[in-house]
Design a protein around this motif. Structure first.
Motif, PDB file in Angstrom:
ATOM      1  N   GLU A 101      -2.055   6.296   2.275  1.00 42.00           N
ATOM      2  CA  GLU A 101      -1.940   4.919   2.379  1.00 42.00           C
ATOM      3  C   GLU A 101      -2.348   4.176   3.622  1.00 42.00           C
ATOM      4  O   GLU A 101      -2.810   3.285   3.634  1.00 42.00           O
TER       5      GLU A 101
ATOM      6  N   PHE B 190       0.936  -1.159   0.086  1.00 39.17           N
ATOM      7  CA  PHE B 190      -0.012  -0.005  -0.024  1.00 39.17           C
ATOM      8  C   PHE B 190       0.823   1.375   0.018  1.00 39.17           C
ATOM      9  O   PHE B 190       0.616   2.380  -0.733  1.00 39.17           O
TER      10      PHE B 190
ATOM     11  N   THR C   7       1.800   2.119  -3.494  1.00 38.98           N
ATOM     12  CA  THR C   7       0.829   2.194  -4.229  1.00 38.98           C
ATOM     13  C   THR C   7       0.127   3.778  -3.836  1.00 38.98           C
ATOM     14  O   THR C   7      -0.229   4.597  -4.755  1.00 38.98           O
TER      15      THR C   7
ATOM     16  N   LEU D 101     -11.755   0.399  -4.176  1.00 41.85           N
ATOM     17  CA  LEU D 101     -10.654   1.168  -4.010  1.00 41.85           C
ATOM     18  C   LEU D 101     -10.707   2.666  -3.966  1.00 41.85           C
ATOM     19  O   LEU D 101     -10.248   3.353  -3.445  1.00 41.85           O
TER      20      LEU D 101
ATOM     21  N   GLN E 273      -3.722   3.531  -9.852  1.00 38.01           N
ATOM     22  CA  GLN E 273      -3.470   3.139  -8.532  1.00 38.01           C
ATOM     23  C   GLN E 273      -3.824   1.746  -8.545  1.00 38.01           C
ATOM     24  O   GLN E 273      -3.217   0.989  -7.726  1.00 38.01           O
TER      25      GLN E 273
ATOM     26  N   VAL F 233      -6.152   3.292   3.210  1.00 32.16           N
ATOM     27  CA  VAL F 233      -6.634   2.478   2.266  1.00 32.16           C
ATOM     28  C   VAL F 233      -5.902   0.915   2.847  1.00 32.16           C
ATOM     29  O   VAL F 233      -6.642   0.087   3.046  1.00 32.16           O
ATOM     30  N   TYR F 234      -4.513   0.962   3.635  1.00 31.42           N
ATOM     31  CA  TYR F 234      -4.337  -0.123   4.097  1.00 31.42           C
ATOM     32  C   TYR F 234      -5.476  -0.567   5.320  1.00 31.42           C
ATOM     33  O   TYR F 234      -5.663  -1.659   5.650  1.00 31.42           O
TER      34      TYR F 234
ATOM     35  N   TYR G 246      -8.300  -2.231   4.411  1.00 31.08           N
ATOM     36  CA  TYR G 246      -8.221  -3.667   3.786  1.00 31.08           C
ATOM     37  C   TYR G 246      -8.114  -4.602   5.390  1.00 31.08           C
ATOM     38  O   TYR G 246      -8.464  -5.615   5.349  1.00 31.08           O
TER      39      TYR G 246
ATOM     40  N   LEU H 248      -1.672  -1.669  -7.678  1.00 34.27           N
ATOM     41  CA  LEU H 248      -2.011  -2.452  -6.481  1.00 34.27           C
ATOM     42  C   LEU H 248      -2.200  -3.757  -6.977  1.00 34.27           C
ATOM     43  O   LEU H 248      -1.716  -4.863  -6.472  1.00 34.27           O
TER      44      LEU H 248
END
Ligand code: GDP
Ligand code: MG
Length: 767
Positions: free
Chosen positions: A477, A292, A295, A457, A377, A480-481, A484, A381
């Motif tokens: 980041e 991540f 990305t 995403l 992106q 986003v991380y 997940y 990923l």
């Protein structure tokens, strides 16, 4: 003519299939990728040959869907020839299936695949010797390097014209007479593949016994009359033993090693670290974080933050300020520049104030570009995830997760389809078919939305961007991380709850062969990404563009079909305001603009990309955040407007982080898009189960968002927020309890076939 490709999982079937047919089927590293057979055509012989790629199997017994698919195909559809593909680096194990295929009357050639790896190890295989002993042609190939493939097909073509009679491993053993006695029973029936049927009957195979009950009766009597010694009547075990003995004595001698087999291969050494009892999970989290970071990070390796690049060094377009962006962000910035150019050109060439300017610029351009900007992106990923998958690491993740999650009711076996859901939930849900255990399968289907798919995403990335800009405490980041990881964590908790309540049932042990690590194939990566990209663009051009137009229309007109200036007076604005009270407790339904989030979340049911596209459209049309801020030209990209839109939206509350995080969690955990719901419906099998699943998703997302918002709010505001949280959760739990007491989640009987073949009634709770 029709040839079937049969072989163990990971023997290279799909690679060979692609090489033969020029197709681009997904080469995967775990079972479940090819549940159904695939068909293609080989055109380089004088006659066109249909090629069928069967699912990977270890045997033709009736214990898994793959085995049944392959067995039925070979017996009923009678291909002209079987190409038995073998991983030559694992000759002994792969020959186990070969001994079974040789029992069929179908002509067969054996493709010794991965001969390149054998040679690289300095080993050699005496193909001629093997050919003599097996009684079928053996051709050395490398599917990957495309070596020996045409020769294989030529040999196969010759062989397919001949006829063949099946051979068993019984000849010359002490069970030979017994075998012949059973065989005689079939001779009067006039069936073909007699040898295969005889072996199956000897084994006491369930499908076989049901098909020929009369023969089964006589055969059982004959079998009862003999002494099986240590095997104690385990006829399947006897046959397996005969096969292995023959392989080791006769066939495996063809493999010539240059040096004695090493006790520890390179893969074993890597696994010592990556699947370590304690460090495996931290390592997984770290690897994912690295992905991540590469990305989504604006500050690669934190060169700016830790001062390697001093403050005030530079401020450049595309690159940014005093930091070097990660590859994903660099690509994103380029696309952003491009969209600004296109947007400006579009805007300046259209008459101001016309309805079609609004449709094209505020609607389509804002909506679509806010989705499409994230393509680079998403591709970056996916590239990393594909590398992890192709190298063999993801198979280890399933293994690690089995160890960690089994206690909670999440096995490694269900983890494999779930990992596929990182791409898209639809194939992930379909892959649950490989789970034999019905309860486990249903549980897994219910967990699929929690594994953030590619379409979600853009939501994380857009909000991550806003957080990074508006509140410099969080970087993109991390957002986003975090989403997940939140998904995985919720899945584990949900599995535990499901295991105890709605879908009870035990979990069979998880056995999986870990493929050796190897460098990912460039061609494979490109094909895979191209496939994703095509899929994504196709969706953008159809479903998403169409929905954006509808959203634009509903946001531009009011109930008396007049164009409105303020979106909140529009059709959708009124509906949104009407229903947004339901989401007030979650934070994002609050305030003047809360309805936009609510509507956006609803449009996510069409396709998850719509969440961002809708917000993009609203921002495009909202006077305060419109693109045309200075009247003459666009000041920024739709993305910038979108960010402004999101950042400025939560009216009335000065703190929006908790509400936004709650919005993200809601989108992550709630009902997936229509396509995924349809697949879930197909896999769950009945409407009631689907309704329960939908209620489950809504309850999970609502609860989690509630907790996130109020816990967040607690940090920002007062202690009483925590009290409301607790009360809210209690209310939900009480509702759920009431529902189950009312018998909504009633018990029902499921007929279960046991392995021994006796059918027994067993009662399962819930679904
Ligand atoms: P399937 O499960 O039988 O369909 O196997 P795949 O086609 O998915 O291949 C499994 C793995 O083996 C992939 O990572 C391939 O790249 C690799 N592979 C396939 N054929 C060869 C070969 O001839 N040589 C080598 N070295 N690797 C191969
Ligand atoms: Mg395959």
């Amino acid at each position: 003519m029709k040839f079937a490709l049969a072989g163990n999982p990971n023997s290279g079937k799909t690679t060979l299939f692609n090489a033969l047919t020029g197709s681009t089927a997904h080469v995967g590293n775990w079972p479940g990728v090819t549940v159904d057979k695939k068909e293609g055509v080989y055109k380089k012989l004088s006659e066109k040959i249909d090629i069928v790629d069967l699912p990977g199997i270890y045997s033709l017994s009736p214990y898994s869907p793959e085995e049944v698919v392959s067995r039925n195909f070979l017996l009923n559809e009678k291909p002209d020839l079987i190409i038995n593909i073998i991983d030559a680096t694992n000759l002994e194990r792969n020959l186990y299936l070969t001994t079974q295929l040789l029992e069929l009357d179908t002509p067969i050639v054996i493709a010794l695949n991965m001969i390149d790896s054998v040679e690289k190890n300095g080993d050699a295989i005496n193909a001629l010797e093997l050919e003599e002993k097996l009684g079928a042609p053996v051709i050395e190939i490398s599917a990957l390097k495309q070596r020996g493939i045409h020769k294989l097909m030529e040999r196969a073509y010759q062989e397919a014209k001949k006829s063949r009679v099946g051979e068993s491993v019984f000849e010359g053993t002490k069970y030979q007479n017994l075998f012949f006695e059973i065989k005689k029973l079939y001779e009067n029936e006039g069936v073909d593949n007699i040898c295969f049927h005889t072996v199956k009957m000897f084994e006491g195979d369930q499908i076989e016994k049901e098909k020929y009950p009369d023969i089964a009766c006589v055969a059982d009597k004959i079998k009862d009359s003999i002494d099986t010694g240590d095997f104690e009547g385990d006829f399947e075990g006897i046959v397996a033993d005969l096969r292995y003995k023959k392989i080791i004595k006769d066939y495996a001698t063809a493999y010539k090693r240059s040096k004695p087999k090493e006790a520890m291969t390179r893969s074993d050494k890597i696994d010592k670290v990556l699947t370590h009892r304690v460090f495996a999970i931290p390592m997984f989290l770290l690897i994912m974080f690295a992905v991540f970071h590469l990305t989504f990070s604006e500050d690669f390796l934190y060169l700016g933050a830790i001062g390697i690049i001093p403050k005030g060094s530079f401020s450049l377009p595309v690159i940014g300020e005093d930091a070097i962006p990660s590859p994903g962000v660099l690509l994103y910035n380029c696309i952003e520049e491009l969209t600004t150019l296109i947007g400006n050109a579009l805007y300046s060439s259209l008459p101001k104030g016309a309805w079609y300017t609004s449709l094209l610029v505020d609607g389509l351009f804002s909506g679509l570009s806010s989705v499409l900007s994230f393509i680079p992106q998403i591709m970056v990923l996916f590239l990393f995830l594909t590398i992890l998958e192709d190298s063999g690491y993801m198979a280890r993740v399933a293994f690690i997760m089995d160890r960690a999650g089994r206690k909670f009711g999440l096995s490694g076996r269900s983890f494999m389809p779930l990992i596929m859901c990182f791409g898209c939930a639809v194939p992930g849900i379909m892959a649950t078919r490989t789970l034999e255990n019905e309860a486990e399968r249903r549980r897994t289907v219910m967990l699929t939305p929690f594994f953030s798919c590619g379409a979600k995403l853009p939501i994380w990335a857009a909000f991550g961007g806003v957080f990074a800009q508006a509140f410099s405490v969080i970087n993109a980041e991390a957002v986003v991380y975090g989403m997940y990881i939140l998904g995985i964590a919720v899945a584990i908790i949900a599995a535990m709850i499901l295991n105890k309540t709605l879908v009870k049932g035990d979990m069979p042990p998880f056995i999986m062969e870990l493929p050796a690590y190897h460098a990912p194939q460039f061609k494979n990566l490109v094909l895979h990404l191209w496939d994703k990209l095509k899929h994504y663009l196709a969706r953008a051009a159809t479903v998403i563009a169409g929905s954006v137009v509808v959203i634009w229309f509903l946001t531009s007109f009011n109930f008396s079909w007049q164009m409105v200036d303020d979106p909140s007076d529009s059709i959708i604005g009124n509906i949104g305001k009407f229903i947004s009270f339901i989401f007030v407790p979650l934070g994002f339904g609050m305030g003047e603009n809360g309805w936009k989030f609510v509507v956006a979340a609803f449009t996510g049911l069409i396709a998850k990309e719509m969440v961002v596209a809708s917000i993009g459209t609203f921002s495009g049309m909202d006077g305060g955040t419109a693109l045309e801020t200075d009247g003459s030209e666009l000041l920024g990209t739709p993305m910038a407007a979108l960010m402004l839109g999101i950042g400025g939206v939560i009216g009335g509350l000065d703190v929006s982080i908790p509400a936004m995080l709650s919005f993200l969690a809601f989108n992550l955990l709630s009902v997936p898009c229509m396509a995924a719901v349809a697949s879930a419906n197909a896999e769950l099998g009945d409407k009631k189960s689907l309704i329960i699943a939908i209620i489950f998703w809504l309850a999970t997302s609502y609860t989690m968002s509630l907790v996130i918002f109020w816990v967040g709010a607690f940090f920002v505001w007062n202690w009483w927020a925590a009290l409301i949280t607790v009360l809210g959760i209690a209310a939900i739990l009480i509702t759920l309890a009431a529902l189950s007491a009312k018998g909504l989640l009633k018990t029902r009987k499921i007929k279960k076939e046991t392995k021994a073949g006796k059918s027994e009634e067993c009662v399962k709770e819930g679904l």
